[in-house]
Design a protein around this motif. Structure first.
Motif, PDB file in Angstrom:
ATOM      1  N   ASN A   1       0.849  -1.164   0.127  1.00  0.00           N
ATOM      2  CA  ASN A   1       0.057   0.084   0.032  1.00  0.00           C
ATOM      3  C   ASN A   1       0.968   1.292  -0.068  1.00  0.00           C
ATOM      4  O   ASN A   1       0.773   1.894   0.792  1.00  0.00           O
ATOM      5  CB  ASN A   1      -0.914   0.007   1.415  1.00  0.00           C
ATOM      6  N   LEU A   2       1.720   1.277  -1.117  1.00  0.00           N
ATOM      7  CA  LEU A   2       2.498   2.414  -1.233  1.00  0.00           C
ATOM      8  C   LEU A   2       1.915   3.871  -1.258  1.00  0.00           C
ATOM      9  O   LEU A   2       2.361   4.742  -0.919  1.00  0.00           O
ATOM     10  CB  LEU A   2       3.416   2.451  -2.554  1.00  0.00           C
ATOM     11  N   GLU A   3       0.445   3.815  -1.799  1.00  0.00           N
ATOM     12  CA  GLU A   3      -0.130   5.027  -1.743  1.00  0.00           C
ATOM     13  C   GLU A   3      -1.207   5.424  -0.205  1.00  0.00           C
ATOM     14  O   GLU A   3      -1.607   6.353  -0.162  1.00  0.00           O
ATOM     15  CB  GLU A   3      -1.329   4.896  -2.795  1.00  0.00           C
ATOM     16  N   LEU A   4      -0.862   4.421   0.439  1.00  0.00           N
ATOM     17  CA  LEU A   4      -1.231   4.586   1.910  1.00  0.00           C
ATOM     18  C   LEU A   4      -2.878   4.985   1.913  1.00  0.00           C
ATOM     19  O   LEU A   4      -3.437   5.782   2.549  1.00  0.00           O
ATOM     20  CB  LEU A   4      -0.389   5.641   2.782  1.00  0.00           C
ATOM     21  N   LYS A   5      -3.560   4.024   1.007  1.00  0.00           N
ATOM     22  CA  LYS A   5      -4.923   4.335   1.068  1.00  0.00           C
ATOM     23  C   LYS A   5      -5.555   3.575   2.371  1.00  0.00           C
ATOM     24  O   LYS A   5      -5.289   2.590   2.850  1.00  0.00           O
ATOM     25  CB  LYS A   5      -5.751   3.356   0.198  1.00  0.00           C
ATOM     26  N   PRO A   6      -6.433   4.614   3.191  1.00  0.00           N
ATOM     27  CA  PRO A   6      -6.791   4.196   4.506  1.00  0.00           C
ATOM     28  C   PRO A   6      -7.629   2.959   4.507  1.00  0.00           C
ATOM     29  O   PRO A   6      -7.643   2.223   5.694  1.00  0.00           O
ATOM     30  CB  PRO A   6      -7.785   5.494   4.921  1.00  0.00           C
ATOM     31  N   GLU A   7      -8.614   2.670   3.365  1.00  0.00           N
ATOM     32  CA  GLU A   7      -9.251   1.444   3.577  1.00  0.00           C
ATOM     33  C   GLU A   7      -8.705   0.129   3.375  1.00  0.00           C
ATOM     34  O   GLU A   7      -8.962  -0.673   4.294  1.00  0.00           O
ATOM     35  CB  GLU A   7     -10.293   1.705   2.292  1.00  0.00           C
ATOM     36  N   ILE A   8      -7.345   0.159   2.665  1.00  0.00           N
ATOM     37  CA  ILE A   8      -6.612  -0.872   2.785  1.00  0.00           C
ATOM     38  C   ILE A   8      -6.032  -1.253   4.251  1.00  0.00           C
ATOM     39  O   ILE A   8      -5.992  -2.271   4.495  1.00  0.00           O
ATOM     40  CB  ILE A   8      -5.492  -0.774   1.858  1.00  0.00           C
TER      41      ILE A   8
ATOM     42  N   LEU B   1       7.896  -2.490   7.390  1.00  0.00           N
ATOM     43  CA  LEU B   1       7.798  -2.436   6.162  1.00  0.00           C
ATOM     44  C   LEU B   1       7.134  -1.184   5.162  1.00  0.00           C
ATOM     45  O   LEU B   1       5.894  -1.123   5.251  1.00  0.00           O
ATOM     46  CB  LEU B   1       7.527  -3.889   5.331  1.00  0.00           C
ATOM     47  N   GLY B   2       7.839  -0.387   4.735  1.00  0.00           N
ATOM     48  CA  GLY B   2       7.314   0.785   4.436  1.00  0.00           C
ATOM     49  C   GLY B   2       6.368   0.433   3.131  1.00  0.00           C
ATOM     50  O   GLY B   2       5.381   1.482   2.922  1.00  0.00           O
ATOM     51  N   SER B   3       6.544  -0.553   2.306  1.00  0.00           N
ATOM     52  CA  SER B   3       5.606  -1.018   1.313  1.00  0.00           C
ATOM     53  C   SER B   3       4.311  -1.558   1.665  1.00  0.00           C
ATOM     54  O   SER B   3       3.390  -1.602   0.964  1.00  0.00           O
ATOM     55  CB  SER B   3       6.364  -2.067   0.495  1.00  0.00           C
ATOM     56  N   ALA B   4       4.268  -1.994   3.063  1.00  0.00           N
ATOM     57  CA  ALA B   4       3.028  -2.780   3.681  1.00  0.00           C
ATOM     58  C   ALA B   4       2.995  -2.346   5.136  1.00  0.00           C
ATOM     59  O   ALA B   4       3.053  -3.306   5.845  1.00  0.00           O
ATOM     60  CB  ALA B   4       2.940  -4.194   3.380  1.00  0.00           C
ATOM     61  N   PRO B   5       2.740  -1.203   5.616  1.00  0.00           N
ATOM     62  CA  PRO B   5       2.767  -0.706   6.818  1.00  0.00           C
ATOM     63  C   PRO B   5       1.420  -1.511   7.654  1.00  0.00           C
ATOM     64  O   PRO B   5       2.138  -2.069   8.642  1.00  0.00           O
ATOM     65  CB  PRO B   5       2.188   0.718   6.791  1.00  0.00           C
ATOM     66  N   ALA B   6       0.635  -1.644   7.253  1.00  0.00           N
ATOM     67  CA  ALA B   6      -0.594  -2.268   8.099  1.00  0.00           C
ATOM     68  C   ALA B   6      -0.208  -3.719   8.266  1.00  0.00           C
ATOM     69  O   ALA B   6      -0.205  -4.281   9.298  1.00  0.00           O
ATOM     70  CB  ALA B   6      -1.891  -1.998   7.590  1.00  0.00           C
ATOM     71  N   TYR B   7       0.365  -4.313   7.221  1.00  0.00           N
ATOM     72  CA  TYR B   7       0.296  -5.822   7.513  1.00  0.00           C
ATOM     73  C   TYR B   7       1.659  -6.036   8.091  1.00  0.00           C
ATOM     74  O   TYR B   7       1.426  -7.044   9.121  1.00  0.00           O
ATOM     75  CB  TYR B   7       0.879  -6.351   5.741  1.00  0.00           C
ATOM     76  N   SER B   8       2.799  -5.555   8.142  1.00  0.00           N
ATOM     77  CA  SER B   8       3.957  -5.651   8.980  1.00  0.00           C
ATOM     78  C   SER B   8       3.652  -5.292  10.399  1.00  0.00           C
ATOM     79  O   SER B   8       3.797  -5.831  11.457  1.00  0.00           O
ATOM     80  CB  SER B   8       5.243  -4.869   8.677  1.00  0.00           C
ATOM     81  N   ALA B   9       2.706  -4.129  10.495  1.00  0.00           N
ATOM     82  CA  ALA B   9       2.430  -3.725  11.989  1.00  0.00           C
ATOM     83  C   ALA B   9       1.480  -4.640  12.698  1.00  0.00           C
ATOM     84  O   ALA B   9       1.481  -5.022  13.861  1.00  0.00           O
ATOM     85  CB  ALA B   9       1.809  -2.372  12.026  1.00  0.00           C
TER      86      ALA B   9
ATOM     87  N   TRP C   1      17.669   1.292   8.637  1.00  0.00           N
ATOM     88  CA  TRP C   1      16.509   0.358   8.058  1.00  0.00           C
ATOM     89  C   TRP C   1      15.469   1.468   7.478  1.00  0.00           C
ATOM     90  O   TRP C   1      14.971   1.242   6.401  1.00  0.00           O
ATOM     91  CB  TRP C   1      15.676  -0.226   9.092  1.00  0.00           C
ATOM     92  N   GLU C   2      15.252   2.712   8.000  1.00  0.00           N
ATOM     93  CA  GLU C   2      14.280   3.351   7.435  1.00  0.00           C
ATOM     94  C   GLU C   2      14.850   4.002   6.253  1.00  0.00           C
ATOM     95  O   GLU C   2      13.899   4.789   5.292  1.00  0.00           O
ATOM     96  CB  GLU C   2      14.099   4.795   8.594  1.00  0.00           C
ATOM     97  N   ARG C   3      15.815   4.236   5.579  1.00  0.00           N
ATOM     98  CA  ARG C   3      16.551   4.451   4.537  1.00  0.00           C
ATOM     99  C   ARG C   3      16.591   3.277   3.448  1.00  0.00           C
ATOM    100  O   ARG C   3      16.955   3.660   2.233  1.00  0.00           O
ATOM    101  CB  ARG C   3      17.903   5.117   4.690  1.00  0.00           C
ATOM    102  N   LEU C   4      16.235   2.233   3.672  1.00  0.00           N
ATOM    103  CA  LEU C   4      16.143   1.051   2.706  1.00  0.00           C
ATOM    104  C   LEU C   4      14.814   1.049   1.988  1.00  0.00           C
ATOM    105  O   LEU C   4      14.099   1.024   2.525  1.00  0.00           O
ATOM    106  CB  LEU C   4      16.452  -0.326   3.523  1.00  0.00           C
ATOM    107  N   PRO C   5      15.243   1.146   0.623  1.00  0.00           N
ATOM    108  CA  PRO C   5      14.144   0.833  -0.262  1.00  0.00           C
ATOM    109  C   PRO C   5      13.418  -0.484  -0.521  1.00  0.00           C
ATOM    110  O   PRO C   5      13.596  -1.182  -1.492  1.00  0.00           O
ATOM    111  CB  PRO C   5      14.594   1.681  -1.493  1.00  0.00           C
ATOM    112  N   ILE C   6      12.932  -1.071   0.742  1.00  0.00           N
ATOM    113  CA  ILE C   6      12.428  -2.283   0.624  1.00  0.00           C
ATOM    114  C   ILE C   6      11.092  -2.494   0.069  1.00  0.00           C
ATOM    115  O   ILE C   6       9.849  -1.906   0.573  1.00  0.00           O
ATOM    116  CB  ILE C   6      12.475  -3.131   2.069  1.00  0.00           C
ATOM    117  N   LYS C   7      10.731  -2.865  -1.054  1.00  0.00           N
ATOM    118  CA  LYS C   7       9.580  -2.975  -1.754  1.00  0.00           C
ATOM    119  C   LYS C   7       9.698  -4.026  -2.701  1.00  0.00           C
ATOM    120  O   LYS C   7      10.684  -4.391  -3.226  1.00  0.00           O
ATOM    121  CB  LYS C   7       9.093  -1.727  -2.031  1.00  0.00           C
TER     122      LYS C   7
END
Length: 242
Positions: A88-95, A138-146, A234-240
């Motif tokens: 969810n790179l666009e960070l859509k709230p519904e996702i 994971l910046g590419s999937a915030p809710a999933y990793s959290a 970690w915060e500077r790694l482009p993991i996606k």
């Protein structure tokens, strides 16, 4: 005869684990949202399988679990295999909210129901499938990793609670890497594992009463090094994944 109930057994890892337990001679209770898939599974061994349509995001899910337990004649092992996740790179709230609804609200609803059942029965084995994604955000999937980190912590807390109350409940937190399931379809993930292989690892870990299991060794090594990476790096790694 031993009895296992698996939530989220209509496909993927849960389906393969359910099949393996059936081959081992266990009575198997399977639950999920798709009744047609449940019926198809039961057709493999009608005398050994009980089914129950169930949606972990609904308030009546614990009642449906109890119905399945009654059909099966009891429960020795509970495995929660239901979960969702999306990039969810666009960070859509519904996702993000939908992910939390299943992986947090639904998770709590089901594991507390299983915990309370085993407490009343004098013991049992409570297992969940979380993920190595709970190791770091994971910046590419915030809710999933959290939500996976939440699951890890919640099982830790329940294990402590069981010790505090002197309950004979065993816990297993199963943390796979990337698995070739519908959850990851159409994605180019590295080190992708077959669900059949993952299921074999899971059953071996459950038989040995493992508290935490990472699947497989390659991912255990990856997680070991992940944990050593300082937060500022970690915060500077482009993991996606594309």
């Amino acid at each position: 005869m031993k009895r296992v109930i698996i939530i989220g057994a209509t496909s993927g890892i849960g389906y393969e684990v359910a099949k393996d337990y059936l081959k081992m001679g266990w009575r198997v209770g399977v639950a999920g949202r798709r009744e047609d898939a449940l019926e198809k599974f039961r057709s493999m061994a009608p005398n050994m399988v009980e089914i129950q349509p169930l949606d972990v995001t609904r308030d009546d899910a614990p009642e449906k679990l109890q119905i399945l337990i009654d059909k099966l004649g009891g429960m020795n092992l509970f495995l929660l295999s239901s979960g969702i996740g999306s990039q969810n790179l666009e960070l859509k709230p519904e996702i993000e909210i939908n992910t939390a609804r299943t992986n947090v609200v639904g998770f709590v609803r089901m594991v507390t129901a299983a915990f309370n059942y085993f407490k009343q029965q004098g013991g049992g084995h409570l297992a969940v499938i979380s993920s190595i994604a709970g190791t770091k955000g994971l910046g590419s999937a915030p809710a999933y990793s959290a939500t996976k980190r939440f699951q890890n912590s919640y099982i830790n807390a329940l294990a402590q609670l069981a010790h505090m109350e002197k309950l004979n409940i065993r816990f297993t937190d199963i943390r796979p890497g990337f698995v070739e399931t519908d959850l990851l379809k159409d994605r180019d993930y590295p080190l992708l594992m077959k669900p059949e292989r993952v299921a074999a690892h899971i059953i071996k870990a459950l038989n040995r009463n493992k508290r935490i299991i990472m699947i497989d060794r390659r991912y255990a090594i990856i997680v070991f090094f992940w944990r050593m990476i300082p937060l500022w790096i970690w915060e500077r790694l482009p993991i996606k994944n594309k």
